[in-house]
Write a protein that holds these residues in place. Structure first.
Motif, mmCIF file in Angstrom:
data_model
loop_
_atom_site.group_PDB
_atom_site.id
_atom_site.type_symbol
_atom_site.label_atom_id
_atom_site.label_comp_id
_atom_site.label_asym_id
_atom_site.label_seq_id
_atom_site.Cartn_x
_atom_site.Cartn_y
_atom_site.Cartn_z
ATOM 1 N N GLY A 27 20.518 14.204 -14.992
ATOM 2 C CA GLY A 27 19.151 14.475 -14.556
ATOM 3 C C GLY A 27 18.627 15.811 -15.033
ATOM 4 O O GLY A 27 19.382 16.758 -15.244
ATOM 5 N N GLU A 28 17.302 15.862 -15.245
ATOM 6 C CA GLU A 28 16.568 17.068 -15.633
ATOM 7 C C GLU A 28 16.969 17.629 -16.995
ATOM 8 O O GLU A 28 16.583 18.736 -17.351
ATOM 9 C CB GLU A 28 16.703 18.171 -14.579
ATOM 10 C CG GLU A 28 16.023 17.838 -13.273
ATOM 11 C CD GLU A 28 15.997 19.035 -12.324
ATOM 12 O OE1 GLU A 28 15.678 20.151 -12.777
ATOM 13 O OE2 GLU A 28 16.297 18.842 -11.136
ATOM 14 N N SER A 29 17.728 16.893 -17.781
ATOM 15 C CA SER A 29 18.099 17.375 -19.110
ATOM 16 C C SER A 29 17.157 16.778 -20.144
ATOM 17 O O SER A 29 16.634 15.682 -19.977
ATOM 18 C CB SER A 29 19.542 16.989 -19.439
ATOM 19 O OG SER A 29 19.702 15.590 -19.428
ATOM 20 N N ALA A 192 9.941 17.324 -17.684
ATOM 21 C CA ALA A 192 11.323 17.035 -17.289
ATOM 22 C C ALA A 192 11.754 17.946 -16.154
ATOM 23 O O ALA A 192 12.396 17.508 -15.191
ATOM 24 C CB ALA A 192 12.257 17.201 -18.483
ATOM 25 N N SER A 193 11.369 19.215 -16.247
ATOM 26 C CA SER A 193 11.725 20.177 -15.204
ATOM 27 C C SER A 193 10.911 19.953 -13.930
ATOM 28 O O SER A 193 11.458 19.929 -12.828
ATOM 29 C CB SER A 193 11.513 21.604 -15.726
ATOM 30 O OG SER A 193 11.756 22.560 -14.712
ATOM 31 N N GLU A 194 9.610 19.760 -14.087
ATOM 32 C CA GLU A 194 8.726 19.617 -12.926
ATOM 33 C C GLU A 194 9.014 18.352 -12.124
ATOM 34 O O GLU A 194 8.953 18.355 -10.893
ATOM 35 C CB GLU A 194 7.267 19.596 -13.390
ATOM 36 C CG GLU A 194 6.787 20.910 -13.980
ATOM 37 C CD GLU A 194 5.423 20.776 -14.628
ATOM 38 O OE1 GLU A 194 4.701 19.799 -14.311
ATOM 39 O OE2 GLU A 194 5.063 21.624 -15.465
ATOM 40 N N HIS A 196 11.872 16.519 -12.370
ATOM 41 C CA HIS A 196 13.319 16.293 -12.232
ATOM 42 C C HIS A 196 13.750 15.027 -12.960
ATOM 43 O O HIS A 196 14.471 14.182 -12.424
ATOM 44 C CB HIS A 196 13.710 16.225 -10.756
ATOM 45 C CG HIS A 196 13.178 17.366 -9.954
ATOM 46 N ND1 HIS A 196 13.621 18.664 -10.120
ATOM 47 C CD2 HIS A 196 12.229 17.424 -8.988
ATOM 48 C CE1 HIS A 196 12.971 19.469 -9.285
ATOM 49 N NE2 HIS A 196 12.115 18.737 -8.605
ATOM 50 N N PRO A 198 15.410 13.105 -16.444
ATOM 51 C CA PRO A 198 16.094 13.185 -17.735
ATOM 52 C C PRO A 198 15.164 12.617 -18.814
ATOM 53 O O PRO A 198 14.490 11.610 -18.589
ATOM 54 C CB PRO A 198 17.332 12.306 -17.535
ATOM 55 C CG PRO A 198 16.952 11.367 -16.445
ATOM 56 C CD PRO A 198 15.963 12.067 -15.571
#
Length: 265
Positions: A27-29, A192-194, A196, A198
């Motif tokens: 996740g989040e990558s 992706a960061s906001e 969460h 992948p």
């Protein structure tokens, strides 16, 4: 978490396009896939969302084995996989809002889809996402009146309207100019960061992969031959991934042989 094990894809009796491929995307990558034409990059993405049927192997998304699903179960699983296409795949005669709302079709009864009677909460979410990517003021504009970068942003929002558990992007910047390409890559990294999420990006431009993604997977002839951080992608790795491909065709990256020739001049 996306977990792929021993994935094989072959067409008829021809040689396999994907050969016992193993890959995990947490996740989040933000992970990019690079390689020459024919390496199997697009086939890999299309196997994940079952646009292409795998020949064998396992594709698991957050505990659900995707390769075993059929019918309604498969349709429900596809809602969880957002896809951004190189060619945008918009319906030109429809407005931006209508194109964006097509990302909700898997959640709506048929009568709402046919009559375009979208729930208010979906309209509100669409405006929120369009505002986030800078196209809210185009909500009532036809898709064919937009620039390439604007059309791709519509495609991104449409994918996000699915509330996906993973976002796949197949050459999302290939049809765009360099400035717009950088903007789209920055947007995907930020989302992706906001959210969460992948994000798995098949990309031709190696320099963009190194700048905007956290991990690079290099493919050649259906196999993964490199998997590491952008700083690990040295000239020797590039020569292995793109063996036989001229430097000018490597999406902005140069071979070690070419660099040595330049240094010797």
């Amino acid at each position: 978490m996306l977990r792929i094990k021993e994935l094989v894809k072959r067409y008829g009796e021809e040689k396999a396009v994907l050969k016992n491929l193993n890959l995990e995307v947490p996740g989040e990558s933000v992970v990019s896939i690079i390689g020459a034409s024919g390496a199997g990059k697009s086939t890999l993405l299309r196997c994940i969302n079952r646009l292409v049927e795998p020949s064998s192997g396992s594709i698991e998304l957050n505990g659900t084995e995707l390769t075993k699903l059929e019918g309604k179960a498969l349709r429900l699983a596809r809602r969880r996989i957002g896809m951004v296409f190189q060619g945008f795949n918009l319906i030109d005669r429809l407005t931006v809002m209508e194109n964006v709302q097509s990302g909700r079709l898997g959640y709506l009864p048929a009568w709402r889809a046919v009559t375009r009677n979208y729930p208010q909460e979906d309209i509100d979410r669409a405006f929120h996402l369009m505002e986030r990517v800078g196209i809210a003021h185009y909500a009532n504009k036809r898709a064919d009146e937009l620039s390439g970068g604007e059309r791709q942003r519509v495609g991104v929002v449409r994918a996000l309207m699915q509330e996906p558990e993973i976002l796949l992007a197949d050459e999302p910047t290939a049809s765009l100019d360099p400035k717009t390409s950088r903007q789209i890559m920055e947007l995907l990294r930020a989302l992706a960061s906001e959210l969460h999420l992948p994000v798995l990006i098949n990309i031709h431009n190696v320099n963009e992969a190194k700048e905007y993604t956290q991990r690079i997977v290099g493919m050649r002839f259906g196999r993964i031959i490199f998997d590491g951080e952008p700083t690990d992608l040295n000239n020797d790795a590039m020569d292995e991934i793109y063996a036989g491909v001229p430097a000018e065709e490597r999406g902005g990256a140069e071979s070690s042989t070419h660099l040595r020739e330049v240094a010797a001049r």
